[in-house]
Write an enzyme that holds these catalytic residues in place. Structure first.
Site, PDB file in Angstrom:
ATOM      1  N   GLU A 103       0.870  -1.194   0.000  1.00  0.00           N
ATOM      2  CA  GLU A 103       0.000   0.000   0.000  1.00  0.00           C
ATOM      3  C   GLU A 103       0.903   1.239   0.000  1.00  0.00           C
ATOM      4  O   GLU A 103       1.877   1.295   0.746  1.00  0.00           O
ATOM      5  CB  GLU A 103      -0.908  -0.048   1.238  1.00  0.00           C
ATOM      6  CG  GLU A 103      -1.752   1.174   1.508  1.00  0.00           C
ATOM      7  CD  GLU A 103      -2.628   1.603   0.347  1.00  0.00           C
ATOM      8  OE1 GLU A 103      -3.504   0.845  -0.070  1.00  0.00           O
ATOM      9  OE2 GLU A 103      -2.414   2.728  -0.159  1.00  0.00           O
ATOM     10  N   ASP A 130       5.186   1.713  -4.170  1.00  0.00           N
ATOM     11  CA  ASP A 130       4.440   1.482  -5.408  1.00  0.00           C
ATOM     12  C   ASP A 130       4.538  -0.003  -5.784  1.00  0.00           C
ATOM     13  O   ASP A 130       5.625  -0.514  -6.076  1.00  0.00           O
ATOM     14  CB  ASP A 130       5.034   2.359  -6.520  1.00  0.00           C
ATOM     15  CG  ASP A 130       4.286   2.210  -7.837  1.00  0.00           C
ATOM     16  OD1 ASP A 130       3.402   1.338  -7.946  1.00  0.00           O
ATOM     17  OD2 ASP A 130       4.614   2.971  -8.770  1.00  0.00           O
ATOM     18  N   ASP A 153      -8.315   2.070  -7.416  1.00  0.00           N
ATOM     19  CA  ASP A 153      -8.832   3.392  -7.807  1.00  0.00           C
ATOM     20  C   ASP A 153      -9.361   3.309  -9.238  1.00  0.00           C
ATOM     21  O   ASP A 153      -8.626   2.944 -10.147  1.00  0.00           O
ATOM     22  CB  ASP A 153      -7.709   4.424  -7.710  1.00  0.00           C
ATOM     23  CG  ASP A 153      -7.198   4.548  -6.284  1.00  0.00           C
ATOM     24  OD1 ASP A 153      -7.976   4.948  -5.402  1.00  0.00           O
ATOM     25  OD2 ASP A 153      -6.020   4.216  -6.045  1.00  0.00           O
ATOM     26  N   LYS A 157     -12.675   9.312 -15.038  1.00  0.00           N
ATOM     27  CA  LYS A 157     -12.692  10.087 -16.289  1.00  0.00           C
ATOM     28  C   LYS A 157     -11.885   9.390 -17.387  1.00  0.00           C
ATOM     29  O   LYS A 157     -10.805   8.872 -17.113  1.00  0.00           O
ATOM     30  CB  LYS A 157     -12.084  11.473 -16.044  1.00  0.00           C
ATOM     31  CG  LYS A 157     -12.921  12.309 -15.107  1.00  0.00           C
ATOM     32  CD  LYS A 157     -12.292  13.663 -14.890  1.00  0.00           C
ATOM     33  CE  LYS A 157     -13.147  14.454 -13.909  1.00  0.00           C
ATOM     34  NZ  LYS A 157     -12.431  15.526 -13.262  1.00  0.00           N
ATOM     35  N   ASP A 189     -16.306  -1.918  -7.906  1.00  0.00           N
ATOM     36  CA  ASP A 189     -17.718  -1.512  -7.848  1.00  0.00           C
ATOM     37  C   ASP A 189     -18.015  -0.512  -8.963  1.00  0.00           C
ATOM     38  O   ASP A 189     -19.005   0.200  -8.906  1.00  0.00           O
ATOM     39  CB  ASP A 189     -18.072  -0.898  -6.479  1.00  0.00           C
ATOM     40  CG  ASP A 189     -17.321   0.392  -6.209  1.00  0.00           C
ATOM     41  OD1 ASP A 189     -16.314   0.655  -6.895  1.00  0.00           O
ATOM     42  OD2 ASP A 189     -17.742   1.150  -5.305  1.00  0.00           O
ATOM     43  N   THR A 226     -14.824  -5.206   1.842  1.00  0.00           N
ATOM     44  CA  THR A 226     -13.776  -4.218   2.130  1.00  0.00           C
ATOM     45  C   THR A 226     -14.443  -2.884   2.463  1.00  0.00           C
ATOM     46  O   THR A 226     -15.642  -2.697   2.264  1.00  0.00           O
ATOM     47  CB  THR A 226     -12.824  -4.004   0.927  1.00  0.00           C
ATOM     48  OG1 THR A 226     -13.479  -3.164  -0.017  1.00  0.00           O
ATOM     49  CG2 THR A 226     -12.421  -5.316   0.285  1.00  0.00           C
ATOM     50  N   LYS A 227     -13.613  -1.950   2.931  1.00  0.00           N
ATOM     51  CA  LYS A 227     -14.135  -0.638   3.318  1.00  0.00           C
ATOM     52  C   LYS A 227     -14.759   0.075   2.106  1.00  0.00           C
ATOM     53  O   LYS A 227     -15.861   0.607   2.172  1.00  0.00           O
ATOM     54  CB  LYS A 227     -12.966   0.174   3.880  1.00  0.00           C
ATOM     55  CG  LYS A 227     -13.373   1.481   4.462  1.00  0.00           C
ATOM     56  CD  LYS A 227     -12.206   2.143   5.183  1.00  0.00           C
ATOM     57  CE  LYS A 227     -12.565   3.578   5.490  1.00  0.00           C
ATOM     58  NZ  LYS A 227     -11.588   4.537   5.049  1.00  0.00           N
ATOM     59  N   PHE A 228     -14.046   0.042   0.978  1.00  0.00           N
ATOM     60  CA  PHE A 228     -14.553   0.723  -0.218  1.00  0.00           C
ATOM     61  C   PHE A 228     -15.808   0.067  -0.754  1.00  0.00           C
ATOM     62  O   PHE A 228     -16.699   0.726  -1.273  1.00  0.00           O
ATOM     63  CB  PHE A 228     -13.475   0.791  -1.297  1.00  0.00           C
ATOM     64  CG  PHE A 228     -12.725   2.084  -1.245  1.00  0.00           C
ATOM     65  CD1 PHE A 228     -11.783   2.309  -0.251  1.00  0.00           C
ATOM     66  CD2 PHE A 228     -13.004   3.107  -2.135  1.00  0.00           C
ATOM     67  CE1 PHE A 228     -11.119   3.510  -0.157  1.00  0.00           C
ATOM     68  CE2 PHE A 228     -12.343   4.320  -2.048  1.00  0.00           C
ATOM     69  CZ  PHE A 228     -11.393   4.517  -1.062  1.00  0.00           C
TER      70      PHE A 228
HETATM   71  C1  LIG Z   1      -9.908   2.699  -3.662  1.00  0.00           C
HETATM   72  S1  LIG Z   1      -8.708   2.179  -2.521  1.00  0.00           S
HETATM   73  C2  LIG Z   1      -9.264   0.559  -2.039  1.00  0.00           C
HETATM   74  C3  LIG Z   1      -8.695   0.100  -0.728  1.00  0.00           C
HETATM   75  C4  LIG Z   1      -9.133  -1.301  -0.259  1.00  0.00           C
HETATM   76  N1  LIG Z   1      -8.678  -2.324  -1.164  1.00  0.00           N
HETATM   77  C5  LIG Z   1     -10.633  -1.374  -0.064  1.00  0.00           C
HETATM   78  O1  LIG Z   1     -11.297  -2.049  -0.880  1.00  0.00           O
HETATM   79  O2  LIG Z   1     -11.138  -0.780   0.896  1.00  0.00           O
HETATM   80  C6  LIG Z   1      -7.300   1.822  -3.548  1.00  0.00           C
HETATM   81  C7  LIG Z   1      -6.000   1.763  -2.775  1.00  0.00           C
HETATM   82  O3  LIG Z   1      -4.941   1.365  -3.641  1.00  0.00           O
HETATM   83  C8  LIG Z   1      -3.763   2.067  -3.278  1.00  0.00           C
HETATM   84  N2  LIG Z   1      -2.866   2.066  -4.456  1.00  0.00           N
HETATM   85  C9  LIG Z   1      -3.114   2.603  -5.677  1.00  0.00           C
HETATM   86  N3  LIG Z   1      -2.102   2.365  -6.524  1.00  0.00           N
HETATM   87  C10 LIG Z   1      -1.164   1.644  -5.803  1.00  0.00           C
HETATM   88  C11 LIG Z   1       0.106   1.123  -6.136  1.00  0.00           C
HETATM   89  N4  LIG Z   1       0.631   1.277  -7.358  1.00  0.00           N
HETATM   90  N5  LIG Z   1       0.792   0.476  -5.166  1.00  0.00           N
HETATM   91  C12 LIG Z   1       0.255   0.291  -3.930  1.00  0.00           C
HETATM   92  N6  LIG Z   1      -0.955   0.774  -3.561  1.00  0.00           N
HETATM   93  C13 LIG Z   1      -1.658   1.445  -4.490  1.00  0.00           C
HETATM   94  C14 LIG Z   1      -4.279   3.451  -2.872  1.00  0.00           C
HETATM   95  O4  LIG Z   1      -3.382   4.124  -2.021  1.00  0.00           O
HETATM   96  C15 LIG Z   1      -5.584   3.092  -2.165  1.00  0.00           C
HETATM   97  O5  LIG Z   1      -5.405   2.915  -0.775  1.00  0.00           O
END
Ligand SMILES: C[S@@+](CC[C@H](N)C(=O)[O-])C[C@H]1O[C@@H](n2cnc3c(N)ncnc32)[C@H](O)[C@@H]1O
Length: 248
Positions: A103, A130, A153, A157, A189, A226-228
């Protein structure tokens, strides 16, 4: 290429040098925007106390999973665990497996460590980097039994779709890391992202869709909400799970 390569292009002299040497400087497209935010005291304390046993520093060297976990159990890799609640639950429910969570959001890593410490899980390690780079430099071939990506994420757009982490090149890089018989499990989602995921996975070589319908699968009972996802439910969103097995 890293950001510092990009910053070199902000300097006029270096620009000329680049022109002269005909080097190409391409800015790396990332799947996230760094939003550091503040660590709470609990998160910071968890990092201070637990990083030495549960944290893995980024380095351009492959991880020896047997050494890292102290056993040769199957390894599950999760990218983007957010605050880590569902990852911890999965780790708690499957002590016969090892879990590595990656993360980029520091407070999320702190929250995950704090909850993992309280839950007493020993089969979980975390990284704060990353995941695209971790995958490239640190994960050995055929070392993973499962790769999970829950609610990445969506970059709604159209002009941001290039930032979506699921791209043909990403799956190409992931494929050799999975053992034969290993599984990619994604969920989103956002319908348009689900369609994109399906398209990319169907086009990837050496994978078979596990869904009997040939597209999406119901949420397996071993994947906690999950939270999201809960947030998506509140907003009336649907959820799409995709499960693909590496067959060769
Ligand atoms: C929309 S959140 C979803 C979090 C969790 N999986 C949930 O369902 O509640 C997406 C997460 O992916 C992380 N993220 C995005 N790109 C990433 C990357 N290249 N490496 C590690 N984490 C990443 C973001 O920081 C964010 O916390």
């Amino acid at each position: 290429m890293t950001e510092h390569d990009q910053s070199a292009t902000d300097n006029g002299t270096e620009d000329n040098n680049i022109e002269n040497t005909k080097e190409k400087y391409i800015r790396k497209i990332r799947s996230f925007v760094k939003r550091e935010g503040r660590m709470t005291k609990r998160q910071q304390t968890a990092i201070d106390d637990l990083w030495p046993t549960m944290g893995v520093d980024y380095q351009e060297q492959q991880i020896d999973f047997t050494e890292l976990f102290g056993n040769a159990n199957p390894v599950v890799l999760e990218i983007g665990f957010g605050m880590g609640k569902s990852l911890i639950e999965m780790a708690k429910n499957a002590p016969e497996k090892n879990f590595l969570g990656i993360e980029v959001h520091g407070p999320g890593v702190g929250a995950c460590l704090a909850d993992a410490g309280e839950a007493g899980v020993t089969n979980l390690r975390v990284m704060n980097h990353d995941a695209v780079e971790v995958l490239e430099f640190m994960i050995p071939d055929q070392s993973l039994s499962t790769f999970q990506l829950y609610f990445p994420d969506p970059w709604h757009k159209a002009r941001h779709h290039k930032r979506r982490i699921v791209q043909p090149a990403f799956i190409e890089n992931m494929r050799p890391k999975l053992a034969i018989g290993g599984v990619i499990h994604m969920a989103t989602d956002w319908e348009n992202y689900a369609e994109h995921m399906l398209e990319v996975l169907q086009a990837a070589s050496d994978f078979k869709n596990i869904s009997t319908e040939g597209d999406y699968a119901p949420r397996p009972d071993w994947r906690p909400l999950t939270k999201f996802e809960s947030r998506g439910h509140r907003l009336g969103h649907g959820v799409w799970d995709l499960l693909f097995e590496r067959i060769s």
